[in-house]
Design a protein around this motif. Structure first.
Motif, PDB file in Angstrom:
ATOM      1  N   ALA A  13      39.009  33.411  41.305  1.00 57.61           N
ATOM      2  CA  ALA A  13      38.726  32.552  40.151  1.00 57.61           C
ATOM      3  C   ALA A  13      39.746  31.430  39.975  1.00 57.61           C
ATOM      4  O   ALA A  13      39.491  30.480  39.241  1.00 57.61           O
ATOM      5  N   TYR A  14      40.910  31.535  40.648  1.00 58.33           N
ATOM      6  CA  TYR A  14      42.004  30.608  40.366  1.00 58.33           C
ATOM      7  C   TYR A  14      42.287  29.759  41.601  1.00 58.33           C
ATOM      8  O   TYR A  14      43.214  30.027  42.361  1.00 58.33           O
ATOM      9  N   THR A  15      41.505  28.726  41.794  1.00 55.43           N
ATOM     10  CA  THR A  15      41.628  27.920  43.008  1.00 55.43           C
ATOM     11  C   THR A  15      42.837  26.992  42.989  1.00 55.43           C
ATOM     12  O   THR A  15      43.245  26.501  44.042  1.00 55.43           O
ATOM     13  N   LEU A  16      43.427  26.759  41.826  1.00 53.79           N
ATOM     14  CA  LEU A  16      44.553  25.829  41.729  1.00 53.79           C
ATOM     15  C   LEU A  16      45.891  26.551  41.600  1.00 53.79           C
ATOM     16  O   LEU A  16      46.908  25.920  41.345  1.00 53.79           O
ATOM     17  N   SER A  17      45.904  27.853  41.781  1.00 57.29           N
ATOM     18  CA  SER A  17      47.112  28.623  41.518  1.00 57.29           C
ATOM     19  C   SER A  17      48.097  28.582  42.685  1.00 57.29           C
ATOM     20  O   SER A  17      47.726  28.342  43.835  1.00 57.29           O
ATOM     21  N   GLY A  18      49.369  28.857  42.361  1.00 57.57           N
ATOM     22  CA  GLY A  18      50.382  28.969  43.399  1.00 57.57           C
ATOM     23  C   GLY A  18      50.123  30.139  44.326  1.00 57.57           C
ATOM     24  O   GLY A  18      50.511  30.103  45.501  1.00 57.57           O
ATOM     25  N   LEU A  41      38.392  38.729  49.011  1.00 56.90           N
ATOM     26  CA  LEU A  41      38.264  38.001  47.749  1.00 56.90           C
ATOM     27  C   LEU A  41      37.298  38.741  46.841  1.00 56.90           C
ATOM     28  O   LEU A  41      36.153  39.008  47.216  1.00 56.90           O
ATOM     29  N   VAL A  42      37.761  39.083  45.635  1.00 55.57           N
ATOM     30  CA  VAL A  42      36.887  39.780  44.701  1.00 55.57           C
ATOM     31  C   VAL A  42      35.840  38.811  44.166  1.00 55.57           C
ATOM     32  O   VAL A  42      36.076  37.606  44.046  1.00 55.57           O
ATOM     33  N   GLN A  43      34.680  39.367  43.839  1.00 53.29           N
ATOM     34  CA  GLN A  43      33.557  38.560  43.388  1.00 53.29           C
ATOM     35  C   GLN A  43      32.980  39.185  42.128  1.00 53.29           C
ATOM     36  O   GLN A  43      32.844  40.408  42.025  1.00 53.29           O
ATOM     37  N   GLY A  44      32.666  38.346  41.150  1.00 49.03           N
ATOM     38  CA  GLY A  44      32.073  38.816  39.908  1.00 49.03           C
ATOM     39  C   GLY A  44      30.790  38.089  39.596  1.00 49.03           C
ATOM     40  O   GLY A  44      30.359  37.196  40.336  1.00 49.03           O
ATOM     41  N   ALA A  45      30.192  38.457  38.493  1.00 48.04           N
ATOM     42  CA  ALA A  45      28.914  37.864  38.122  1.00 48.04           C
ATOM     43  C   ALA A  45      29.050  36.438  37.608  1.00 48.04           C
ATOM     44  O   ALA A  45      28.115  35.650  37.679  1.00 48.04           O
ATOM     45  N   ARG A  46      30.260  36.082  37.112  1.00 48.19           N
ATOM     46  CA  ARG A  46      30.392  34.772  36.470  1.00 48.19           C
ATOM     47  C   ARG A  46      31.634  33.993  36.892  1.00 48.19           C
ATOM     48  O   ARG A  46      31.543  32.809  37.245  1.00 48.19           O
ATOM     49  N   PHE A  47      32.802  34.625  36.876  1.00 50.20           N
ATOM     50  CA  PHE A  47      34.048  33.873  37.016  1.00 50.20           C
ATOM     51  C   PHE A  47      34.630  33.869  38.425  1.00 50.20           C
ATOM     52  O   PHE A  47      35.148  32.848  38.867  1.00 50.20           O
ATOM     53  N   HIS A  48      34.587  34.995  39.104  1.00 51.05           N
ATOM     54  CA  HIS A  48      35.186  35.088  40.439  1.00 51.05           C
ATOM     55  C   HIS A  48      34.140  34.729  41.488  1.00 51.05           C
ATOM     56  O   HIS A  48      33.216  35.497  41.756  1.00 51.05           O
ATOM     57  N   HIS A 408      31.670  39.658  30.107  1.00 49.15           N
ATOM     58  CA  HIS A 408      33.097  39.353  30.029  1.00 49.15           C
ATOM     59  C   HIS A 408      33.294  37.897  29.636  1.00 49.15           C
ATOM     60  O   HIS A 408      32.545  37.011  30.057  1.00 49.15           O
ATOM     61  N   ARG A 409      34.358  37.657  28.856  1.00 43.84           N
ATOM     62  CA  ARG A 409      34.627  36.311  28.364  1.00 43.84           C
ATOM     63  C   ARG A 409      35.485  35.483  29.300  1.00 43.84           C
ATOM     64  O   ARG A 409      35.558  34.261  29.158  1.00 43.84           O
ATOM     65  N   ASN A 410      36.167  36.141  30.230  1.00 39.71           N
ATOM     66  CA  ASN A 410      37.072  35.403  31.109  1.00 39.71           C
ATOM     67  C   ASN A 410      37.229  36.137  32.429  1.00 39.71           C
ATOM     68  O   ASN A 410      36.744  37.270  32.602  1.00 39.71           O
ATOM     69  N   GLU A 414      36.584  40.257  33.963  1.00 43.56           N
ATOM     70  CA  GLU A 414      35.703  40.565  35.088  1.00 43.56           C
ATOM     71  C   GLU A 414      36.427  41.369  36.177  1.00 43.56           C
ATOM     72  O   GLU A 414      35.912  42.364  36.689  1.00 43.56           O
ATOM     73  N   TRP A 415      37.614  40.895  36.566  1.00 45.35           N
ATOM     74  CA  TRP A 415      38.520  41.619  37.472  1.00 45.35           C
ATOM     75  C   TRP A 415      39.903  41.537  36.851  1.00 45.35           C
ATOM     76  O   TRP A 415      40.611  40.542  37.024  1.00 45.35           O
ATOM     77  N   PRO A 416      40.334  42.557  36.085  1.00 42.04           N
ATOM     78  CA  PRO A 416      41.613  42.483  35.355  1.00 42.04           C
ATOM     79  C   PRO A 416      42.804  42.268  36.278  1.00 42.04           C
ATOM     80  O   PRO A 416      42.844  42.786  37.393  1.00 42.04           O
ATOM     81  N   TYR A 417      43.798  41.515  35.779  1.00 40.47           N
ATOM     82  CA  TYR A 417      45.032  41.319  36.536  1.00 40.47           C
ATOM     83  C   TYR A 417      46.036  42.426  36.212  1.00 40.47           C
ATOM     84  O   TYR A 417      47.066  42.566  36.875  1.00 40.47           O
TER      85      TYR A 417
END
Length: 448
Positions: A13-18, A41-48, A408-410, A414-417
């Motif tokens: 979900a975070y393509t711009l991350s370090g 790479l994890v995959q979700g229904a909306r965010f990942h 899930h809202r974020n 969807e895949w907790p950190y």
């Protein structure tokens, strides 16, 4: 001799991350050293969305880890399926703690399970608590920061399982000369997430106002995005007639390098960092750095005020402005700082150095004695009515059959950190402990 296989499990979900930049160089470098590396790479229904991730960070040897239901049971099932198909010798979790509970479940049942490694790139209490909770299955924890290592050991992770491997940057062997721009406004660069809690980005309007009072016109280029973007814009609008703010959005690595070359100073206002990578990149490019004394910079001992950068206390607006003004009016100082910074980064934070430390940590994790069988997982709390009625396993079967999913809202839902949550008073106590470890009183050690 058998080639050892590593599976990195990472968010998409975070393509711009370090973290994505770190994986971009680490994965191929480990392959060159003889590892068989697969990126999961994890995959979700909306965010990942792995396909969106790959558009920015292409990778050929990879596997998707889909969970359409968004439940803990669904995430563990997805991970089990991939682990049993890939059969890695090591699995490295990059902020995907469901990896730990999955390995714990497999080991407790006496099934195939790889060695388990946690990549720790944060100084958050939740991540340290995760490491402590899953210590029975963690063969290694690799931290990008010295304070991170100290916090993990204090939490009960044995020292032989804690490894240090900072993120690295591309370093040119010779520092380029910078073009002098005496007649132009002083150019400041901010690059990172537009966030107040960690990055303190809303300190910047005041810093720019005070800086312009001392040296005249300034331009600040903002690279990145985040939740405080519109608030930042609003606060910058009335700051001062001599202040100009340019919002560049996301820049590709070549564009980012050009941003370093056209700026006169990189400004870092963070409350805590494990690097940050942007500081090492700026120093490698010859850009002088003005930084807060953020949590994580103490034990790391890389930034030295007046030697390779200029520093100010976190939230000290006047101190930050004074350091920028000092840099703007002292070309000899700027040149001395950037030369010392380039030498430091080349020695400590180059990509080859980072890869070497990761390679060593992974080999030690693979060679260490096997951990004893872990305790069984505690009972899973119900995530919905189906779980309460049928139990998590049967409920997951029904959801998969009918195409039902949790809302899930974020991306973190969807895949907790993290699997850990602390009360505010516990988080405050953690911060105090971290501060004491990072800057011990003279005569004490970090373990006192």
């Amino acid at each position: 001799m058998k080639t050892s296989r590593i599976l990195f499990v990472a968010p998409s979900a975070y393509t711009l991350s370090g973290l994505a930049t770190w994986l971009d160089y680490l994965v191929p470098a480990l392959r060159a050293l003889g590892w068989d590396v697969v990126l999961g790479l994890v995959q979700g229904a909306r965010f990942h969305d792995p396909r969106a991730y790959l558009a920015t960070h292409p990778e050929a040897r990879l596997v998707f880890i889909p969970c359409s239901t968004g439940t803990p049971e669904g995430r563990r099932r997805a991970l089990k399926k991939v682990l049993q198909r890939i059969r890695p010798d090591l699995v490295v979790s990059v902020n995907i703690p469901d990896v730990y509970s999955t390995v714990q479940e497999l080991r407790a049942a006496g099934r195939f399970a790889p060695r388990c490694v946690m990549a720790n790139h944060g100084l958050m209490s939740e991540l340290v608590t995760d490491a402590a909770c899953y210590a029975p299955v963690l063969d290694a924890v690799v931290s990008a920061n010295r304070l991170g290592c100290a916090l993990l050991e204090r939490a009960g992770i044995s020292a032989e399982r804690v490894h240090y491997a900072p993120c690295g940057v591309a370093c040119e062997p010779v520092l380029r000369e910078r073009v002098s721009r005496v007649t132009e406004p002083f150019r400041i660069l901010y690059c990172g997430r537009f966030d107040q809690q960690q990055k303190r980005v809303l300190d910047i309007p005041g810093i720019l106002h005070e800086t312009s009072r001392w040296i005249g016109a300034v331009i600040c280029e903002f690279v990145g995005d985040g939740p405080e973007k519109e608030t930042l814009r609003q606060q910058l609008a009335p700051v001062a007639p001599g202040v100009r703010a340019d919002f560049a959005g996301y820049l590709s690595p070549p564009e980012m390098h050009q941003a370093y070359l056209r700026a006169d100073a990189l400004l870092v206002t963070s409350a805590w960092e494990t690097g940050p990578l942007v500081v090492w990149e700026a120093m490698a490019a010859g850009l002088p750095v003005v930084s807060s004394r953020y949590l994580g910079s103490g034990l790391e001992s890389a930034l030295v005020d007046g030697v390779n950068c200029l520093q100010f206390d976190v939230a000290d607006i006047q101190g930050a402005a004074g350091a920028l003004a000092q840099l703007a009016t002292g070309p000899e100082l700027a040149d001395r700082l950037r030369r010392a910074a380039h030498a430091m980064v080349s020695a400590r934070y180059s990509r080859p150095a980072s890869v070497e430390m990761w390679d060593r940590a992974l080999r030690q994790a693979l060679a260490a004695p096997a951990l004893p069988p872990p305790p069984a997982l505690p009972a899973v709390h119900a995530t919905g009515r189906l779980d309460r009625w049928l139990g998590p396993s049967q409920a997951e079967n029904i959801r998969s059959l009918l195409g039902l999913r949790m809302s899930h809202r974020n991306a973190g839902g969807e895949w907790p950190y993290t699997h850990s949550g602390l009360a505010p008073e516990q988080a405050e106590e953690f911060s105090k402990v971290a501060e004491k470890l990072d800057r011990p009183v003279a005569g004490q050690t970090s373990k006192d």
